[in-house]
Motif scaffolding. Structure first.
Motif, short mmCIF file in Angstrom:
data_model
loop_
_atom_site.label_atom_id
_atom_site.label_comp_id
_atom_site.label_asym_id
_atom_site.label_seq_id
_atom_site.Cartn_x
_atom_site.Cartn_y
_atom_site.Cartn_z
N GLU A 1 0.82 -1.22 0.00
CA GLU A 1 0.00 0.00 0.00
C GLU A 1 0.85 1.27 0.00
N GLU A 2 2.14 1.13 0.32
CA GLU A 2 3.02 2.29 0.34
C GLU A 2 3.92 2.37 -0.89
N GLN A 3 3.67 1.50 -1.87
CA GLN A 3 4.45 1.53 -3.10
C GLN A 3 3.72 2.41 -4.12
N ASN B 1 -2.28 11.33 -5.28
CA ASN B 1 -3.56 11.88 -4.82
C ASN B 1 -4.73 10.95 -5.15
N GLY B 2 -4.55 9.67 -4.95
CA GLY B 2 -5.61 8.69 -5.16
C GLY B 2 -5.74 8.22 -6.59
N ASP B 3 -5.11 8.92 -7.52
CA ASP B 3 -5.19 8.51 -8.93
C ASP B 3 -3.94 7.73 -9.32
N LEU C 1 12.40 6.50 -4.66
CA LEU C 1 11.26 7.33 -5.09
C LEU C 1 10.03 7.05 -4.25
N ASN C 2 9.82 5.78 -3.90
CA ASN C 2 8.68 5.42 -3.07
C ASN C 2 8.80 6.02 -1.67
N LYS C 3 10.01 6.09 -1.16
CA LYS C 3 10.21 6.70 0.16
C LYS C 3 9.87 8.19 0.11
N ILE C 4 10.26 8.85 -0.99
CA ILE C 4 9.95 10.27 -1.15
C ILE C 4 8.45 10.48 -1.26
N MET C 5 7.78 9.64 -2.05
CA MET C 5 6.32 9.76 -2.23
C MET C 5 5.60 9.46 -0.93
N ASN D 1 3.07 12.11 0.87
CA ASN D 1 1.67 11.79 1.12
C ASN D 1 1.33 11.84 2.60
N SER D 2 2.29 11.53 3.45
CA SER D 2 2.02 11.57 4.89
C SER D 2 1.86 12.99 5.39
N LYS D 3 2.44 13.97 4.65
CA LYS D 3 2.35 15.37 5.06
C LYS D 3 1.12 16.05 4.50
#
Length: 413
Positions: free
Chosen positions: A286-288, A315-317, A402-406, A410-412
């Motif tokens: 779910e975090e990828q 953003n959900g898309d 890149l996934n860590k950055i995203m 998203n958490s912010k």
């Protein structure tokens, strides 16, 4: 070879054996190429030697051309024809791989001495190996011997070291080879974890290999990983390391190990640790936010070019992005294509890139570690990945970053 008549041969045997007896109390007479000689003449020659002072008779299979049944017959006939206080020795060559079997056949038919060599060293294909002969007589025939069996393996390794790399103990060599007490297939590994004697005829300690029958030592030293690995073996290996993955992580580790083994690679301990570290460091599904859908690389006589298609959740898309780039090599081109593809989400900069071969060889796993900066937030992330293809290990490491950055963005939000 000698250009002598039978009478001349018998005369010389008598004369030379008598001379030897005058100087030594123990005299061994050996008729070269005995197994290809006329049996009656061989017996006669041995009798003449004994009559003139020989205390031991050696029967050599000089060119390794006899079968165990036939060799046993020759030894038996000599044993019956000679005084019982005369020891019969055997000396077998391994040209057809029967040296040890012939030696054992000799013991079954009256021989009580074997001329052997450590790791089977000798002319052509070698002689009967000491370790195989001694342990067969000890473990299978229960013949008492004045041999410290726990010195067998250390002695074999010592002799190997003296050979300067020209002679090596074979991987599949009985008892002392690298695979002699190794288990990869799922059924065998599972059985070994239950009880060592299930798939090992003797304990390695008996010949001086430092591994007991304790489960912990079996798992650590004897359970090998590869394309035949089963779940029980993998679970035991992970527990030995104190690692407790989720079911999903376990399956990924299992698949990685099998995939690497399927390509003909041996999964070394270092490879396994790199695979485990790689999988355990992955973000949950779910975090990828960024996944690779397709990667095409052209290299060789053309300018290295890479085309990549990513699936990005934002953003959900979920959107698909495709980009191409050239580089100084396939890794450089692929990394630039992914960064270009990701630019609408955020601009990133590769700060550091390192690659290491986990084990030696051109087919080794490649471990890539990178440091990546998000230029919008100045956030720096570190990530790594392992794969037998250095392009893929580089791409996977970049995607993790890149996934860590995203995830952070998203958490912010």
């Amino acid at each position: 070879k000698l250009q002598m008549t039978r009478e001349e041969v018998l005369h010389d045997i008598a004369e030379l054996t008598s001379y030897a007896k005058e100087h030594y109390s123990t005299v061994l007479f050996s008729a070269e190429d005995a197994t290809r000689s006329d049996l009656n003449f061989l017996i006669k020659a041995n009798q003449i030697a004994v009559e003139n002072g020989a205390t031991r008779i050696n029967i050599p299979d000089t060119v390794g051309t006899i079968t165990p049944n036939a060799f046993g017959y020759i030894v038996r006939k000599n044993y019956e024809a000679l005084p019982k206080n005369v020891r019969i020795a055997v000396h077998c060559h391994n040209d057809f791989g029967l040296a040890v079997a012939n030696t054992i056949a000799g013991f079954e038919n009256g021989a009580s001495e074997a001329q052997t060599t450590i790791i089977g060293l000798g002319e052509r294909a070698g002689n009967a190996s000491f370790e195989e002969t001694a342990m067969s007589l000890y473990a299978l025939y229960r013949i008492p011997m004045n041999i410290n069996t726990r010195k067998i393996f250390p002695t074999a390794k010592l002799i190997e070291s003296y050979c300067g790399g020209k002679i090596k103990i074979g991987r599949l060599q009985p008892l002392i080879g690298q695979n002699a007490f190794a288990h990869e297939s799922g059924i065998h590994a599972h059985g070994m974890i239950k009880h060592a004697r299930v798939y090992e005829p003797i304990t390695p300690e008996l010949i001086g290999i430092r591994r007991s029958d304790e489960v912990e030592q079996i798992v650590k030293q004897s359970i090998k990983l590869g394309k035949h690995t089963g779940g029980h073996a993998l679970k035991a290996k992970l527990e030995d390391l104190g690692i407790h993955p989720t079911n999903e992580q376990f399956q990924k580790i299992f698949n990685h190990v099998k995939s690497f083994g399927d390509k003909g690679h041996e999964v070394m301990e270092e490879d396994f640790l790199a695979i485990v570290k790689d999988v355990m460091g992955e973000l949950p599904e779910e975090e990828q936010y960024v996944k690779i859908d397709e990667l095409t690389v052209l290299t060789g006589s053309v300018t290295p070019t890479s085309t990549v298609r990513l699936k990005i959740k934002n953003n959900g898309d979920q959107i698909e992005k495709t980009a191409s780039s050239i580089g100084v090599g396939p890794v450089d081109a692929s990394m630039k294509a992914i960064v270009k593809c990701f630019e609408p989400m955020s601009k990133v900069k590769l700060l550091e890139y390192n690659i290491d071969a986990i084990t030696g060889g051109t087919d080794a796993l490649g471990h890539v570690s990178i440091e990546l900066m998000d230029l919008e937030t100045n956030q720096i992330v570190q990530s790594s990945a392992t794969h037998e293809d250095i392009v893929m290990s580089s791409v996977l490491a970049l995607l993790k970053g890149l996934n860590k950055i995203m995830k952070d963005k998203n958490s912010k939000n």
